[in-house]
Scaffold this motif. Sequence first.
Motif, PDB file in Angstrom:
ATOM      1  N   ARG A 130       0.855  -1.182   0.000  1.00 38.09           N
ATOM      2  CA  ARG A 130       0.000   0.000   0.000  1.00 38.09           C
ATOM      3  C   ARG A 130       0.891   1.232   0.000  1.00 38.09           C
ATOM      4  N   ALA A 131       0.334   2.355  -0.384  1.00 39.98           N
ATOM      5  CA  ALA A 131       1.103   3.601  -0.426  1.00 39.98           C
ATOM      6  C   ALA A 131       1.567   3.973   0.976  1.00 39.98           C
ATOM      7  N   LEU A 132       2.810   4.413   1.065  1.00 41.12           N
ATOM      8  CA  LEU A 132       3.359   4.953   2.307  1.00 41.12           C
ATOM      9  C   LEU A 132       3.235   6.463   2.207  1.00 41.12           C
ATOM     10  N   GLU A 133       2.521   7.055   3.129  1.00 40.30           N
ATOM     11  CA  GLU A 133       2.298   8.502   3.093  1.00 40.30           C
ATOM     12  C   GLU A 133       3.505   9.216   3.698  1.00 40.30           C
ATOM     13  N   ILE A 134       4.243   9.930   2.853  1.00 43.35           N
ATOM     14  CA  ILE A 134       5.395  10.717   3.274  1.00 43.35           C
ATOM     15  C   ILE A 134       5.383  12.036   2.501  1.00 43.35           C
ATOM     16  N   ALA A 135       6.163  12.978   2.979  1.00 37.73           N
ATOM     17  CA  ALA A 135       6.349  14.214   2.220  1.00 37.73           C
ATOM     18  C   ALA A 135       7.116  13.884   0.946  1.00 37.73           C
ATOM     19  N   ALA A 136       6.783  14.528  -0.135  1.00 36.29           N
ATOM     20  CA  ALA A 136       7.467  14.282  -1.412  1.00 36.29           C
ATOM     21  C   ALA A 136       8.959  14.576  -1.268  1.00 36.29           C
ATOM     22  N   PRO A 137       9.813  13.597  -1.541  1.00 36.16           N
ATOM     23  CA  PRO A 137      11.252  13.857  -1.447  1.00 36.16           C
ATOM     24  C   PRO A 137      11.713  14.737  -2.601  1.00 36.16           C
ATOM     25  N   PHE A 138      12.734  15.518  -2.350  1.00 36.53           N
ATOM     26  CA  PHE A 138      13.322  16.377  -3.372  1.00 36.53           C
ATOM     27  C   PHE A 138      14.545  15.658  -3.921  1.00 36.53           C
ATOM     28  N   ILE A 139      14.489  15.239  -5.172  1.00 36.84           N
ATOM     29  CA  ILE A 139      15.552  14.460  -5.814  1.00 36.84           C
ATOM     30  C   ILE A 139      16.452  15.407  -6.591  1.00 36.84           C
ATOM     31  N   ARG A 160      29.901  10.285 -15.319  1.00 35.80           N
ATOM     32  CA  ARG A 160      29.397  10.254 -13.945  1.00 35.80           C
ATOM     33  C   ARG A 160      27.953  10.750 -13.869  1.00 35.80           C
ATOM     34  N   PHE A 161      27.190  10.086 -13.017  1.00 33.58           N
ATOM     35  CA  PHE A 161      25.833  10.527 -12.705  1.00 33.58           C
ATOM     36  C   PHE A 161      25.646  10.387 -11.199  1.00 33.58           C
ATOM     37  N   GLY A 162      25.023  11.371 -10.583  1.00 34.08           N
ATOM     38  CA  GLY A 162      24.717  11.303  -9.163  1.00 34.08           C
ATOM     39  C   GLY A 162      23.265  11.636  -8.893  1.00 34.08           C
ATOM     40  N   LEU A 163      22.687  10.926  -7.948  1.00 30.88           N
ATOM     41  CA  LEU A 163      21.330  11.206  -7.490  1.00 30.88           C
ATOM     42  C   LEU A 163      21.390  11.274  -5.969  1.00 30.88           C
ATOM     43  N   THR A 164      20.916  12.403  -5.419  1.00 31.90           N
ATOM     44  CA  THR A 164      20.924  12.614  -3.977  1.00 31.90           C
ATOM     45  C   THR A 164      19.501  12.873  -3.515  1.00 31.90           C
ATOM     46  N   VAL A 165      19.146  12.278  -2.378  1.00 33.53           N
ATOM     47  CA  VAL A 165      17.794  12.433  -1.852  1.00 33.53           C
ATOM     48  C   VAL A 165      17.782  12.115  -0.357  1.00 33.53           C
ATOM     49  N   ASP A 166      16.891  12.765   0.364  1.00 26.71           N
ATOM     50  CA  ASP A 166      16.576  12.413   1.745  1.00 26.71           C
ATOM     51  C   ASP A 166      15.156  11.879   1.749  1.00 26.71           C
ATOM     52  N   VAL A 167      14.957  10.710   2.366  1.00 30.20           N
ATOM     53  CA  VAL A 167      13.606  10.161   2.473  1.00 30.20           C
ATOM     54  C   VAL A 167      13.226  10.054   3.940  1.00 30.20           C
ATOM     55  N   GLU A 168      11.945  10.265   4.171  1.00 28.23           N
ATOM     56  CA  GLU A 168      11.381  10.187   5.517  1.00 28.23           C
ATOM     57  C   GLU A 168      11.084   8.726   5.846  1.00 28.23           C
ATOM     58  N   LEU A 169      11.607   8.267   6.970  1.00 25.09           N
ATOM     59  CA  LEU A 169      11.387   6.888   7.410  1.00 25.09           C
ATOM     60  C   LEU A 169      10.177   6.811   8.338  1.00 25.09           C
ATOM     61  N   PRO A 170       9.476   5.677   8.318  1.00 24.50           N
ATOM     62  CA  PRO A 170       8.386   5.519   9.282  1.00 24.50           C
ATOM     63  C   PRO A 170       8.962   5.363  10.694  1.00 24.50           C
ATOM     64  N   GLU A 171       8.139   5.623  11.693  1.00 24.51           N
ATOM     65  CA  GLU A 171       8.602   5.547  13.079  1.00 24.51           C
ATOM     66  C   GLU A 171       9.146   4.188  13.451  1.00 24.51           C
ATOM     67  N   ASP A 172       8.630   3.122  12.841  1.00 24.57           N
ATOM     68  CA  ASP A 172       9.055   1.772  13.224  1.00 24.57           C
ATOM     69  C   ASP A 172      10.174   1.212  12.354  1.00 24.57           C
ATOM     70  N   ALA A 173      10.870   2.073  11.590  1.00 24.42           N
ATOM     71  CA  ALA A 173      11.997   1.608  10.759  1.00 24.42           C
ATOM     72  C   ALA A 173      13.104   1.078  11.664  1.00 24.42           C
ATOM     73  N   THR A 174      13.620  -0.099  11.334  1.00 30.99           N
ATOM     74  CA  THR A 174      14.646  -0.725  12.177  1.00 30.99           C
ATOM     75  C   THR A 174      16.047  -0.284  11.807  1.00 30.99           C
ATOM     76  N   GLY A 175      16.226   0.225  10.599  1.00 26.13           N
ATOM     77  CA  GLY A 175      17.553   0.656  10.175  1.00 26.13           C
ATOM     78  C   GLY A 175      18.213  -0.294   9.202  1.00 26.13           C
ATOM     79  N   VAL A 176      17.741  -1.535   9.093  1.00 26.53           N
ATOM     80  CA  VAL A 176      18.324  -2.478   8.140  1.00 26.53           C
ATOM     81  C   VAL A 176      17.778  -2.152   6.754  1.00 26.53           C
TER      82      VAL A 176
END
Length: 167
Positions: free
Chosen positions: A96-105, A113-129
């Motif tokens: 199902r869709a995960l509701e997050i703020a739209a990331p800025f890519i 060379r090509f680079g893509l940088t982004v910050d994504v919002e993790l859900p509260e229960d993200a374990t880190g793996v």
Amino acid sequence: MRLPLIPHPLSPPAGLTLEVEARRAGRVLSLEYLLAGPVEFVRWPEATARARTDELWRTTCFEAFVRTADGYVEYNLSPSGAWAAYRFDAYREGMRALEIAAPFIVTRLAPGRFGLTVDVELPEDATGVVGLTAVVEGGDGAIAYWALAHPSDKPDFHHPDSFAAVP
């Protein structure tokens, strides 16, 4: 931490290499994908609005999978600016869709060379793996599947054993 991604054995790397710098600060996962080699032969999706879009993985797309307490989430990040985020209850179940703020890519393209940088919002229960992955389509239509690990004979970014890093 900078991590090399490897192409699936059935995928043609086309002379490319791919690394990801991954950092986590609280509920933000910062990613920087660096593709090197003959990037001029990659099929880049056309720039578009920064909008949630399904099926981005059908062409060049950078992805991240993050375990949660009760499943995992998937982020699809297109060089076009489009993105998607999904939550799963278990291996390919309960999508199902995960509701997050739209990331800025942010993308950068230079000879070789090509680079893509982004910050994504993790859900509260993200374990880190995490599983860090990419789909890279060549100009000839050949698709290379890149990941930290390829635990099955076919490309499968959802496989639990492909979640191979803790940033």
